[in-house]
Structures are given as C-alpha cells and as structure tokens.
Design an enzyme around this catalytic site. Structure first.
Site, mmCIF file in Angstrom:
data_model
loop_
_atom_site.group_PDB
_atom_site.id
_atom_site.type_symbol
_atom_site.label_atom_id
_atom_site.label_comp_id
_atom_site.label_asym_id
_atom_site.label_seq_id
_atom_site.Cartn_x
_atom_site.Cartn_y
_atom_site.Cartn_z
ATOM 1 C CG ASP A 43 -92.486 -42.142 -44.474
ATOM 2 O OD1 ASP A 43 -91.981 -42.954 -45.263
ATOM 3 O OD2 ASP A 43 -91.853 -41.563 -43.577
ATOM 4 C CD GLU B 137 -92.549 -47.329 -44.612
ATOM 5 O OE1 GLU B 137 -91.473 -47.772 -45.009
ATOM 6 O OE2 GLU B 137 -92.626 -46.233 -44.014
HETATM 7 C C1 GLC Z 1 -89.884 -44.643 -44.749
HETATM 8 C C2 GLC Z 1 -89.409 -44.349 -46.149
HETATM 9 C C3 GLC Z 1 -87.914 -44.189 -46.131
HETATM 10 C C4 GLC Z 1 -87.583 -43.034 -45.232
HETATM 11 C C5 GLC Z 1 -88.175 -43.214 -43.851
HETATM 12 C C6 GLC Z 1 -88.164 -41.945 -43.075
HETATM 13 O O1 GLC Z 1 -89.462 -45.875 -44.287
HETATM 14 O O2 GLC Z 1 -89.847 -45.350 -47.014
HETATM 15 O O3 GLC Z 1 -87.396 -43.977 -47.412
HETATM 16 O O4 GLC Z 1 -86.195 -42.896 -45.125
HETATM 17 O O5 GLC Z 1 -89.526 -43.610 -43.908
HETATM 18 O O6 GLC Z 1 -89.097 -41.045 -43.572
#
Ligand code: GLC
Length: 537
Positions: free
Chosen positions: A211, A274
């Site tokens: 994440d 991500e």
């Molecule tokens: C990422 C996740 C999202 C979350 C954020 C904070 O972007 O995909 O759903 O709210 O991180 O953890």
C-alpha cells in the site's frame, strides 16, 4: 500448474492476478459482510483447473487484518492477525491451503506507510514524549504563530497534522486522522515491519501488494512541499501542494531494496507496489540489476493520474504503453490494472455515451493482451458497474474529503436471488441491478464472463501472450494495435476505440474477439469499439 514455490519462482511474470475486496466477495456466515470462508466456497469459480472457471493464478486480498475499519482495513491495528469480521487464523490457514490446492497464489495487502491509531505501537508512542516508541511516528510542535509543522496535506484532504492533547504535540497522518504515519527512518520500525512480512511468508503467503509504498520515506527535515502551480479552486485539496518531499524520494528506493531482501529469504515470493508517478519514477521501483527492487510496480495510467480519469483513446494507449516500455529496464515486467477498490469501475468511467459495456469487452482483450502481469478487480469479469449508494448507506469516510469509494465496493453478484448469492443476511452495501451476475452469464457464450474465460485460458497456453515480447505499436484511425511474439509465433492485439467498424488488412487466425467471428481471415474486421487477438500468418 500445481503449487510449488521452489520450482517456479517467476510465476508472477505469467500470472493473471485477481483482486478480492474481502468484505464484498462472499459472506458465509450471514452477517452481510464477506469473509474468508465465503472466499473458500467460491475458489472453484476462480480456478478449478478447467476452462469452465476463470483461470486466474493468484489473488490479492485487500486487508484482512485486525482494524477499527475506519478505512476498511487500511488502518491496521495488528499486522499479524485476522479481523474477526473475516474469520480467524485457522480460516486464513485453510484459505491459503485451499488456494494452493488449486494452484492459486495468495497475496496479502501490506500497509507499511501508516498503522491504525489503535495499534499498540501508536498507543505507546502517543502516551508520552519520552515513550520508547515516540520516534516510531512523527511528532512535532506547532510552528510559529501556531502554524502546522509543515504544509503537507492529507491525501483525503485537510492538513496532514493532528494535534494530540495527551502530549501537546502534532502527529503526521498522510491519510485519515486515525492512520498515523510510521517513521521508516527509524531502524526499529523497519525491523518490526520486515518481521510482519516474515510472519506471513512463514505461513505460506506468496507475496504482498504494498500500500502507498512511494510515501513511506519522507524528507529527513519534513520540508514544506512546493505549491502546485496547476491547482485551481475546486480541485482536490490534497493536490494544493506537490508531494516532492513525501513521495518517490530517492531513499524510498533503498527501503524497497531492503524489503526485497526480506522477500528473497523465502523462495518464489513477490511484491507489487502501489506507486504513483511518471514512467521514470515507476521504473525505479524495479531497482537495478545489482540491487533488485520490486517484482512489479503498478502502472495506473490507463485509469488516470492525479484524480483525473483517462479517456478510452488509441493515441493515449500508444503513448502509455510505448512510453512505459521505453522507460523500463529490460528485466522489468509492466503491471497494468484498469480498476481497483479506490477508483470508479471501468464501465462507469467509460459509459458517457452508453457504450461502456462494449468498451469493457475490448478492455478485457487489451488488459490480457499487453506485456504485463494483469490485475483484475473482482466483478469486472461480469461487467459490474458503480452502484448508486444512498447517502444513509454510505460507509467510506473518504467521501467527505475525496471521493466516495462505496459505489465500486459493492458485493459480488453471484446469482439472481435476493441476496445475490453473496449473503443470506443484509449486505453491508447495496447490490447493483438484477440481471448482472455470474449465474446469468455462465452459460452464455456471448457474455463478458465467457470472453474473460476464453481470453485468460488462451493466454495461459500461448507463450507469445504470456511471456512474449511486444512491439510494432500503432494507433491508426482510432485503432491501437501491437504484436506479441515468441518463438516465431506472432499475435496481433487490436483495439478499436471508435464507435465505427474498422478493417485491418492482416491475414491470420482470430483466436479471441469481442465479436462472434473466430478462425482464419484474410483481413480483420473490428466491430465498433471491438477488439481481437489474431495469430498472424
Ligand atoms: C491506498 C489504498 C486505499 C487506502 C489508502 C490508505 O491507496 O488503496 O484504499 O485508503 O491507501 O491506506
């Protein structure tokens, strides 16, 4: 192929990966919230080894850990547990075993940038200025005249600092107030977080989706971010400033290399990050030949950037794909996704003229035709759309600050019964329209689900598609095309982005197409907004 982490360490290069939002996949205990037993009961749908199933190779589970659920699991209060809404550790072990039995790998969602404010680490950190864990998070005094410690904004909107009465200092939260940022410049934090990876790999987990990886390392002095010259009143609050001093810093790539070393302690494990940014910034997450980084880094450019959604456009597709291929080192495998739990679903994004369903068929062939490890968001294979969630049923706290993400998180529609085969109880979010379900599409050879199955299984048995090179890009008259090649086999992927037919003067065998015509052709007819995979002669 049966599960064997030792003999097939590069499985992730050929894999098709499916994202499950656990609250919404299947509810086995009738409380209206999806759970791990529910997932187990539907694994055969995902891959039973035959072409009657979808044929995916791995599942990424959005967070399954104990959490106060302020951000639906992205606020973790114990990195090494299972949230009771989803089950317990025994259910998780069973899930891993049942996946592996079917040759399905398991990726968990690791959230290193922040914990929950209810995590014991933060409770201890906030308890006193001299706590042993004080430096595990970011604590700062107000600036002059009571100004925030710096000008950073929370991604969800508002200042990224929260004053805490207990010790009269502010802490940093790049997301919700209940999601304090961990300090990755503190070696004890790094060691503790690395151990959480080992914990899950020891239990058989095959890897992690990481994440907001790009934000874990901040500027050492937490310097102000520069103002964003393009920001206009009414734009998203978080984008008032550029994230120069809190995202994609050079040191984050060193942290990634250390994470990679931990993964390499276990054979066949992988991580997908991500990450956000320009192609060159994404490319750096793959590391270098001597200092490897991530196995995969998401490229979301087909979805859009900086809160803007991308149009379905051949020239843009060419730019994204060719530009990214040019930026990547030779060993790096691209990783595209057309949707996830944070963004409007594909059809709803591309339905302005009422033809999103046609584009969804072509999108299946583009996503699965690209040189990439494709990620498929649950429900995309049956064409689920964003569901209109009435105000009083909305759940996502980010709706006040950013955009509500409930519409793309609604329960999977398995059949046409009242509970849609998802639950016997009351679903945590409302269902979409009737008539759109696995049951309704399963026996229909013309359905989107049938197209996904055919494409995934064709890809699986065709080396040019799952591991071939990619080249000969073109964007002509609204058609984006390219050629995948392996051992003399050449397969053209062609996507028509305009609502008129197009003819390509190439001869070959149509392997998969959005329309009914398969088999040998002297030229390829693409229906309006259609797409095809053609083995070239
Ligand atoms: C990422 C996740 C999202 C979350 C954020 C904070 O972007 O995909 O759903 O709210 O991180 O953890």
């Amino acid at each position: 192929m049966p599960y064997d982490p030792e003999s097939d360490p590069e499985w992730w290069r050929r894999a098709v990966i499916y994202q499950i939002y656990p609250r919404s996949f299947r509810d086995a205990n009738g409380d209206g919230i999806g759970d791990l037993e529910g997932v187990i009961s539907r694994l055969d749908y995902l891959n039973d080894g035959t072409e009657n199933s979808l044929g995916i190779d791995a599942i990424w589970f959005s967070p399954t850990f104990p959490s106060p659920m302020k951000d639906f699991g992205y606020d973790v209060s114990d990195y090494c547990g299972v949230h009771p809404d989803f089950g317990d550790m025994a259910a998780m072990d069973r899930l891993i075993a049942e996946c592996h039995k079917r040759g399905i790998r398991v990726l968990l969602d690791w959230v290193p940038n922040h914990s929950s404010d209810q995590h014991p680490w933060f409770i201890e950190s906030r308890s006193s200025r001299t706590s042993a864990k004080r430096d595990w998070y970011f604590w700062r005094d107000f600036g002059e005249d009571g100004a925030a410690p710096n000008n950073w904004r929370s991604i969800f909107g508002g200042p990224a600092w929260q004053f805490d009465d207990a010790t009269a200092q502010n802490y940093l939260h790049s997301f919700l107030i209940e999601q304090p940022d961990l300090n990755w410049r503190n070696p004890d934090v790094v060691a503790a977080m690395h151990d959480t990876l080992r914990f899950w790999m020891s239990r058989g987990v095959d890897g992690f989706r990481v994440d907001v990886l790009g934000m874990i390392v901040k500027h050492p002095d937490l310097l102000d971010n520069p103002p964003n010259p393009d920001w206009k009143h009414g734009d998203r609050d978080a984008n008032r400033v550029l994230r120069t001093n809190c995202q994609n810093l050079p040191e984050v790539y060193d942290a990634v290399a250390e994470i990679r070393k931990v993964l390499d302690e276990y054979p066949g494990r992988m991580a997908v990050g991500e990450v956000f940014g320009r192609p060159d910034q994404l490319a750096r997450y793959y590391g270098t030949a001597s200092q490897p980084g991530l196995h995969l880094a998401f490229n979301f450019h087909f979805i859009g950037q900086d809160g803007e959604y991308a149009p379905w456009d051949a020239d843009l597709m060419l730019k994204i794909v060719a530009g990214y291929e040019a930026a990547l080192p030779a060993y790096a495998q691209p990783c595209y996704a057309f949707g996830n739990h944070d963004r409007i679903r594909f059809i709803s994004r591309h339905h302005g003229d009422g033809m999103g369903h046609l584009r969804a068929r072509a999108a299946a062939l583009l996503l699965l035709g690209l040189r990439s490890t494709p990620f498929l968001y649950y429900g995309e294979e049956i064409g689920m759309e964003d569901v209109d969630v009435p105000e009083e049923q909305m759940q996502d706290p980010a709706r006040f600050l950013w955009e509500g993400r409930d519409p793309e998180r609604t329960p999977m529609q398995w059949d046409e019964t009242t509970g849609r085969g998802f639950t016997t109880g009351h679903p945590w979010l409302p269902f979409g329209a009737a008539g759109l379900s696995v049951a309704a599409q399963s026996g229909d050879a013309a359905s989107l689900l049938a197209l996904y199955r055919r494409a995934i299984w064709t890809r699986k048995r065709t080396p040019a598609l799952h591991s071939g090179s990619m080249g000969d890009y073109a964007a002509v008259d609204g058609v984006f095309s390219f050629v995948r090649e392996s051992e003399g086999e050449r397969i053209m992927v062609a996507v028509n982005t305009v609502p008129e037919s197009r003819t390509l003067s190439v001869a070959g065998d149509v392997l998969v197409a959005t329309g009914p015509r398969l088999g040998p052709v002297d030229e390829v007819e693409l229906e309006p907004l259609g797409a095809a995979w053609v083995r070239l002669r």
